[in-house]
Design an enzyme around this catalytic site. Structure first.
Site, PDB file in Angstrom:
ATOM      1  N   GLU B  49       0.876  -1.170   0.000  1.00 56.06           N
ATOM      2  CA  GLU B  49       0.000   0.000   0.000  1.00 56.06           C
ATOM      3  C   GLU B  49       0.907   1.212   0.000  1.00 56.06           C
ATOM      4  O   GLU B  49       1.671   1.435   0.936  1.00 56.06           O
ATOM      5  CB  GLU B  49      -0.915  -0.007   1.235  1.00 56.06           C
ATOM      6  N   ASP B  60      -5.521   9.897   9.801  1.00 55.95           N
ATOM      7  CA  ASP B  60      -4.215   9.416  10.219  1.00 55.95           C
ATOM      8  C   ASP B  60      -3.750  10.038  11.523  1.00 55.95           C
ATOM      9  O   ASP B  60      -4.011  11.204  11.802  1.00 55.95           O
ATOM     10  CB  ASP B  60      -3.175   9.698   9.122  1.00 55.95           C
ATOM     11  N   TYR B 175     -10.566  -3.746   3.303  1.00 59.45           N
ATOM     12  CA  TYR B 175      -9.665  -3.333   4.388  1.00 59.45           C
ATOM     13  C   TYR B 175     -10.508  -3.183   5.641  1.00 59.45           C
ATOM     14  O   TYR B 175     -11.321  -2.268   5.733  1.00 59.45           O
ATOM     15  CB  TYR B 175      -9.014  -2.009   3.995  1.00 59.45           C
TER      16      TYR B 175
END
Lengths: 406, 270
Positions: B49, B60, B175
């Protein structure tokens, strides 16, 4: 070119997925989707719930002090020498700005949803103060995220929030301003999603926020419409409001959207001038993109990185704007213009000296544009400026520019 | 069959699990990214990735935020990231590449131009953190026409109805975000992950990779036991930050982190 908007068209906006034409939507990571969908469902139920509405109206009356006056600025009108200038006095609300209309509404929502922990982002600190205030009143735990640059330039509001019992988190990432505060609030939300209610301060963010913040702020325009008819016997010819995220502007504009005769001007922060690149005027000088959960006009570079912004006013220092404004721009119903830092400062000084009303630097942008506009209009015409907040919080900034140490 | 699908199918035939490391392109420097990608493969990566740096990485934690800032200081753009993939492909046509990032750089380039360029560069899948399937209607057919796998996220908060709906829009793998939080969070609850992944497996045949909170061989094995692949990001990006001035130390630190994970995953097969 402008289209005629009808009640029916407006009822369909946003659509069921939160779109205002090409704008809005729900661009968030999956963890938040369920919460957003729940919030939407619950809000749509409560919107039509008489008990919820009655509580909201009562709080606005008894706690905020609404309706806020619509004031004829006679001396400013005379000095300007054009259309009559009227001021919608949101600066007189409890906590000193329009922001509290929305935090009252969202805190009520949080209570109805049983959430005990509230988070918020803030730029100038007005939304942070308004959030901390309603949390103090309802006994909710409150965390406010604020860029460390803004913490410095708005220290008075930081202290106010602390006095009210909120924890203020200075955000050091990115440009250390409002957009980074919003990033950090989103990160907190994703981590504490079950117990946390995120009170977004403007008409941006993922659906349903642009819709519900608009609905809570629309009280400004409803009152203005009624007061104009009562006090002036007519509707205004033009409405002028500053636009950062755009909540005070949409609040004023929304109830007038179908009144074709009423022109609308959203005033963005021109900073050092649009050509300098140092500004915060996405509608005037940006292009559509996706940030903070919605598609809207943004300030970005050619690679889609969000650009740094500049404005003398922390509350306008944001690279995006509410999606409904993007739509209103594209359909031509509202016009978006900008004034520079210097013009806004002149607006601040003028209103202070001529009317004895000290506007927030954000609102001073609207004052600056509206006086130019009024000067070009006939004496029998009428302009309403949304004085969205009071200027006490900006005294340090003004003094500093004047070279004075307080 | 796409490269991601064949990689995962081959692993499945061997009873093995995919090791999927994440690094941010352009960190610590754009000139180093391709070399680091090859290092990841040498250490056992099946799929990489590759993060596309963004100025406002809302999902994040601090580690990847700083990686984005380092990459952007060197002006790393989406176009450059695609060039990196192209260069990587000249030496490696086995390892699958997934671009991972946020929507705005893709919007700025234009969906069609991006899809063409990604395919031409040798990208296999695209994971856009802030693009749920509901908003992907315009871009999905462009990906499908070019055989790019759209990778979507599932979260602990995703309802069964949404798991079904999202699976239908997914190919390659799904995911699963193992925890409520941002990347780099530490509190991984393995039992909870096992329960959620088995629920996902019951609802879809698309393979499930699990990310967030995997930092060593032990957590990799625990998650590998219940999923089809493990995704490792922040711990690698953190070591890149710490060794950014010494490329050899950096490469060996990546290998030292990934090799034990690879071995622990392969022990599950035996």
């Amino acid at each position: 070119m402008s289209v005629k908007l009808t009640e029916e068209m407006l009822r369909a906006l946003p659509d069921t997925r939160g779109h205002f034409g090409a704008y809005g939507g729900r661009f968030v990571s999956e963890t938040l989707m369920d919460s957003l969908m729940q919030l939407e469902t619950e809000y749509l139920k409560l919107r039509d719930n008489p008990e919820f509405q009655a509580t909201f109206d009562k709080d606005l009356a008894d706690y905020v002090g609404r309706p806020s006056p619509l004031y004829f600025a006679e001396r400013l009108t005379r000095e300007t020498g054009g259309a009559q200038i009227w001021l919608k006095r949101e600066d007189l609300n409890h906590t000193g700005a329009h922001k509290v209309n929305n935090t009252i509404g969202q805190a009520l929502l949080a209570s109805f949803l049983g959430k005990k922990r509230v988070i918020a982002e803030t730029g100038a600190g007005q939304h942070g103060v308004a959030t901390a205030t309603v949390c103090a009143r309802l006994g909710l735990e409150c965390h406010v995220f604020m860029g460390s640059e803004d913490v410095k330039r708005q220290s008075l509001n930081v202290y106010r929030m602390k006095l009210l019992g909120a924890e203020v988190h200075a955000v050091e990432s990115g440009t250390k301003t409002l957009k980074d505060a919003m990033n950090e609030a989103m990160r907190d939300w994703v981590t504490n999603v079950d117990e946390t209610f995120y009170i977004i301060g403007t008409v941006a963010g993922p659906h349903p926020y642009p819709m519900l913040v608009r609905d809570f702020q629309a009280v400004i325009g409803r009152e203005t419409r009624r007061q104009s008819l009562e006090q002036a016997g007519r509707l205004p010819d033009a409405l002028v409001a500053c636009v950062g995220g755009g909540s005070n502007a949409i609040g004023l504009f929304y109830p007038f959207l179908t009144d074709e005769s009423v022109a609308m001007y959203g005033v963005e922060a021109g900073g050092l001038g649009l050509s300098s690149g140092q500004h915060a005027a996405p509608l005037c000088a940006g292009r559509p993109g996706v940030l903070h959960g919605n598609r809207t006009y943004l300030m970005e570079d050619e690679n889609g990185q969000i650009a740094g912004t500049h404005s003398v006013s922390a509350g306008l220092d944001y690279p995006g704007v509410g999606p409904e404004h993007s739509w209103l721009k594209d359909v031509g119903r509202a016009q978006y213009v900008s004034v520079t830092d210097d013009e806004a400062l002149d607006g601040f000084r003028k209103l202070t000296r001529v009317e004895g009303i000290m506007p927030a630097l954000e609102s001073a942008h609207a004052v600056a544009y509206a006086t130019k506009l009024a000067a070009s209009m006939d004496k029998d015409q009428m302009v309403v400026i949304n004085v969205s907040g009071r200027g006490d919080k900006d005294i340090h900034t003004i003094a500093q520019l004047d070279g004075i140490e307080i | 069959m796409s490269r991601i699908q064949s990689v995962l199918q081959a692993l499945k035939g061997q009873g093995r699990k995919a090791l999927i490391p994440y690094i941010t392109a352009g960190d610590p420097h754009p000139d180093r990214t391709v070399e680091l990608m090859h290092t990841l493969v040498e250490a056992g990566a099946d799929i990489i990735e590759l993060g596309v740096p963004f100025s406002d990485p809302m999902a994040d934690g601090p580690v990847i935020q700083l990686a984005c800032e380092r990459a952007l200081e060197h002006g790393t753009s989406l176009r450059q990231v695609l060039e990196m993939v192209k260069t990587f492909r000249s030496r490696d046509d086995k390892t699958a590449i997934v671009l991972m990032g946020y929507l705005n750089p893709v919007e700025a380039m234009g969906y069609e131009a991006f899809s063409d360029a990604a395919k031409a560069a040798g990208v296999d899948g695209v994971l856009t953190v802030d693009l749920p399937p509901e908003e992907a209607e315009d871009v999905a057919p462009l990906f499908a026409e070019r055989g790019l796998d759209p990778i979507f996220l599932l979260a602990p908060t995703t309802t069964e109805d949404r798991i079904r709906a999202i699976s239908q829009h997914s190919s390659g793998y799904i995911y699963y975000v193992s925890l409520k939080g941002v990347t780099g969070s530490a509190q991984l609850d393995v039992d909870d992950v096992a329960e959620k992944v088995s629920r996902i497996h019951a609802l879809t045949s698309v393979p499930v990779g699990v990310g967030f909170g995997i930092r060593n061989a032990e957590t990799a094995a625990a998650v590998g036991r219940v999923s089809d692949g493990v995704i490792v990001g922040s711990v690698l990006v953190d070591t890149i930050a710490k060794n950014q001035d010494d490329i050899e130390a950096l490469k060996s630190s990546l290998v030292n982190l990934l090799k034990p994970m690879r071995e622990a995953l392969d022990e599950l097969a035996s």
